[in-house]
Design an enzyme around this catalytic site. Structure first.
Site, PDB file in Angstrom:
ATOM      1  N   THR A   8      35.886  34.753  74.498  1.00  7.34           N
ATOM      2  CA  THR A   8      36.324  35.166  75.838  1.00  7.34           C
ATOM      3  C   THR A   8      36.969  33.990  76.557  1.00  7.34           C
ATOM      4  OG1 THR A   8      35.618  36.109  77.949  1.00  7.34           O
ATOM      5  CG2 THR A   8      34.045  34.665  76.871  1.00  7.34           C
ATOM      6  N   LYS A  11      35.739  32.994  82.663  1.00  8.33           N
ATOM      7  CA  LYS A  11      34.779  31.934  83.039  1.00  8.33           C
ATOM      8  C   LYS A  11      33.424  32.511  83.456  1.00  8.33           C
ATOM      9  CE  LYS A  11      37.739  28.057  84.077  1.00  8.33           C
ATOM     10  NZ  LYS A  11      39.063  28.357  84.639  1.00  8.33           N
ATOM     11  N   GLY A  12      33.449  33.669  84.134  1.00  7.11           N
ATOM     12  CA  GLY A  12      32.201  34.291  84.585  1.00  7.11           C
ATOM     13  C   GLY A  12      31.339  34.695  83.399  1.00  7.11           C
ATOM     14  N   LYS A  13      31.987  35.371  82.403  1.00  2.55           N
ATOM     15  CA  LYS A  13      31.253  35.798  81.206  1.00  2.55           C
ATOM     16  C   LYS A  13      30.702  34.585  80.457  1.00  2.55           C
ATOM     17  CE  LYS A  13      33.371  40.085  79.617  1.00  2.55           C
ATOM     18  NZ  LYS A  13      34.198  40.678  78.564  1.00  2.55           N
ATOM     19  N   ASP A  68      32.651  43.650  73.964  1.00  2.00           N
ATOM     20  CA  ASP A  68      33.498  44.638  74.620  1.00  2.00           C
ATOM     21  C   ASP A  68      32.572  45.544  75.412  1.00  2.00           C
ATOM     22  OD1 ASP A  68      36.095  45.618  75.160  1.00  2.00           O
ATOM     23  OD2 ASP A  68      35.667  47.366  73.944  1.00  2.00           O
ATOM     24  N   SER A  69      33.023  45.959  76.573  1.00  2.00           N
ATOM     25  CA  SER A  69      32.137  46.759  77.412  1.00  2.00           C
ATOM     26  C   SER A  69      32.919  47.761  78.232  1.00  2.00           C
ATOM     27  CB  SER A  69      31.342  45.839  78.344  1.00  2.00           C
ATOM     28  OG  SER A  69      32.201  45.146  79.212  1.00  2.00           O
ATOM     29  N   TYR A 149      33.631  48.679  88.294  1.00  3.43           N
ATOM     30  CA  TYR A 149      33.054  49.948  88.748  1.00  3.43           C
ATOM     31  C   TYR A 149      31.730  49.776  89.506  1.00  3.43           C
ATOM     32  CZ  TYR A 149      36.528  51.939  85.574  1.00  3.43           C
ATOM     33  OH  TYR A 149      37.702  52.280  84.960  1.00  3.43           O
ATOM     34  N   ASP A 150      31.282  48.545  89.696  1.00  3.85           N
ATOM     35  CA  ASP A 150      29.965  48.320  90.321  1.00  3.85           C
ATOM     36  C   ASP A 150      29.752  49.074  91.632  1.00  3.85           C
ATOM     37  OD1 ASP A 150      28.937  46.825  88.296  1.00  3.85           O
ATOM     38  OD2 ASP A 150      29.330  44.884  89.214  1.00  3.85           O
ATOM     39  N   HIS A 175      23.809  45.811  81.121  1.00  2.00           N
ATOM     40  CA  HIS A 175      24.169  46.088  79.739  1.00  2.00           C
ATOM     41  C   HIS A 175      24.521  44.788  79.005  1.00  2.00           C
ATOM     42  CE1 HIS A 175      27.460  46.029  82.478  1.00  2.00           C
ATOM     43  NE2 HIS A 175      28.400  46.149  81.563  1.00  2.00           N
TER      44      HIS A 175
HETATM   45  P1  IMP Z   1      35.625  43.925  79.119  1.00  2.00           P
HETATM   46  O1  IMP Z   1      34.339  43.932  78.387  1.00  2.00           O
HETATM   47  O2  IMP Z   1      35.835  42.666  79.870  1.00  2.00           O
HETATM   48  O3  IMP Z   1      36.774  44.361  78.301  1.00  2.00           O
HETATM   49  O4  IMP Z   1      35.408  45.020  80.287  1.00  2.00           O
HETATM   50  C1  IMP Z   1      36.074  46.237  80.297  1.00  2.00           C
HETATM   51  C2  IMP Z   1      36.016  46.914  81.654  1.00  2.00           C
HETATM   52  O5  IMP Z   1      34.785  47.622  81.784  1.00  2.00           O
HETATM   53  C3  IMP Z   1      36.078  46.021  82.874  1.00  2.00           C
HETATM   54  O6  IMP Z   1      37.398  45.717  83.221  1.00  2.00           O
HETATM   55  C4  IMP Z   1      35.435  46.915  83.929  1.00  2.00           C
HETATM   56  O7  IMP Z   1      36.345  47.872  84.386  1.00  2.00           O
HETATM   57  C5  IMP Z   1      34.371  47.629  83.122  1.00  2.00           C
HETATM   58  N1  IMP Z   1      33.074  46.925  83.205  1.00  2.00           N
HETATM   59  C6  IMP Z   1      32.438  46.303  82.191  1.00  2.00           C
HETATM   60  N2  IMP Z   1      31.280  45.758  82.614  1.00  2.00           N
HETATM   61  C7  IMP Z   1      31.191  46.046  83.935  1.00  2.00           C
HETATM   62  C8  IMP Z   1      30.211  45.733  84.934  1.00  2.00           C
HETATM   63  O8  IMP Z   1      29.194  45.063  84.706  1.00  2.00           O
HETATM   64  N3  IMP Z   1      30.493  46.200  86.163  1.00  2.00           N
HETATM   65  C9  IMP Z   1      31.593  46.928  86.481  1.00  2.00           C
HETATM   66  N4  IMP Z   1      32.539  47.227  85.601  1.00  2.00           N
HETATM   67  C10 IMP Z   1      32.343  46.791  84.323  1.00  2.00           C
END
Ligand code: IMP
Length: 190
Positions: A8, A11-13, A68-69, A149-150, A175
């Site tokens: 990644t 910086k936050g992650k 990925d999330s 989306y928080d 998560h």
């Molecule tokens: P990625 O894992 O950085 O690719 O995240 C993909 C997208 O999922 C982000 O841009 C957000 O839209 C959403 N997302 C993932 N984790 C969170 C979270 O903890 N809070 C809010 N949105 C999230």
């Protein structure tokens, strides 16, 4: 200290991963890839996490992990899912679209979950782990904490919207924190 490359540039992650995986020397893939990111064209979180982890391993030749999330909403058959970041042009527009698509959906049917998948690759072993947190999509944004989306996510674990939760509260149930904890457990068995 064992080196682990985090796939990644965020910086936050990176800071969150360093904090939870404090027994490891966490290095950003940015030190090896000149900022060139692989194309995330997987259809699942696991495929995208593997794309990132394999690419980081190819650039660094060191044990690497990628994550990925996204948000999966039951009433939308799991959408936006892997398209969470691309659901609309901006995070604000993503939230507006989500509210529009859920118009007329009753509270009990607004169940959703954040999912984070982490893939690990070291040339010999590959595995994926997952973390989830359950919640419901609110009828309007509440609070300004967090990101993405928080403000629309009501956490069942915390009994409050992520938009008004402190970072410590969110990290205790998120998560991502759960997936990183699973990764840590698996790494200890290697
Ligand atoms: P990625 O894992 O950085 O690719 O995240 C993909 C997208 O999922 C982000 O841009 C957000 O839209 C959403 N997302 C993932 N984790 C969170 C979270 O903890 N809070 C809010 N949105 C999230």
């Amino acid at each position: 200290m064992k080196k682990l490359v985090a796939a990644t540039h965020n910086k936050g992650k990176l800071a969150e991963m360093k904090k939870i995986l404090s027994e490891y020397d966490i290095i950003s893939v940015g030190e090896f890839d000149n900022g060139v990111e692989p194309i995330e064209d997987g259809e699942t979180f696991a495929e995208n996490a593997l794309i990132k982890a394999r690419s980081a391993y190819a650039s660094s030749n060191l044990p690497s992990f990628g994550d990925d999330s996204g948000l999966c909403v039951d009433a939308l058959n799991g959408a936006p899912g892997v398209y969470s970041a691309r659901f609309a042009e901006t995070p604000k527009a993503c939230n507006e679209r989500l509210l529009r698509e859920l118009e007329g959906v009753k509270e009990e049917d607004r169940t959703a979950r954040f999912i984070s998948v982490i893939a690990y690759v070291d040339g010999q072993t590959e595995f994926v782990v997952e973390g989830k947190c359950e919640g419901k999509i609110l009828f309007s944004e509440e609070g300004t904490e967090g990101f993405g989306y928080d403000p629309l996510f009501y956490s069942i674990d915390l009994n409050k919207p992520f938009g008004i939760a402190t970072m410590e509260e969110k990290n205790s149930v998120s998560h991502r924190a759960r997936a990183i904890a699973e990764l840590k457990k698996k790494l200890m068995t290697l």
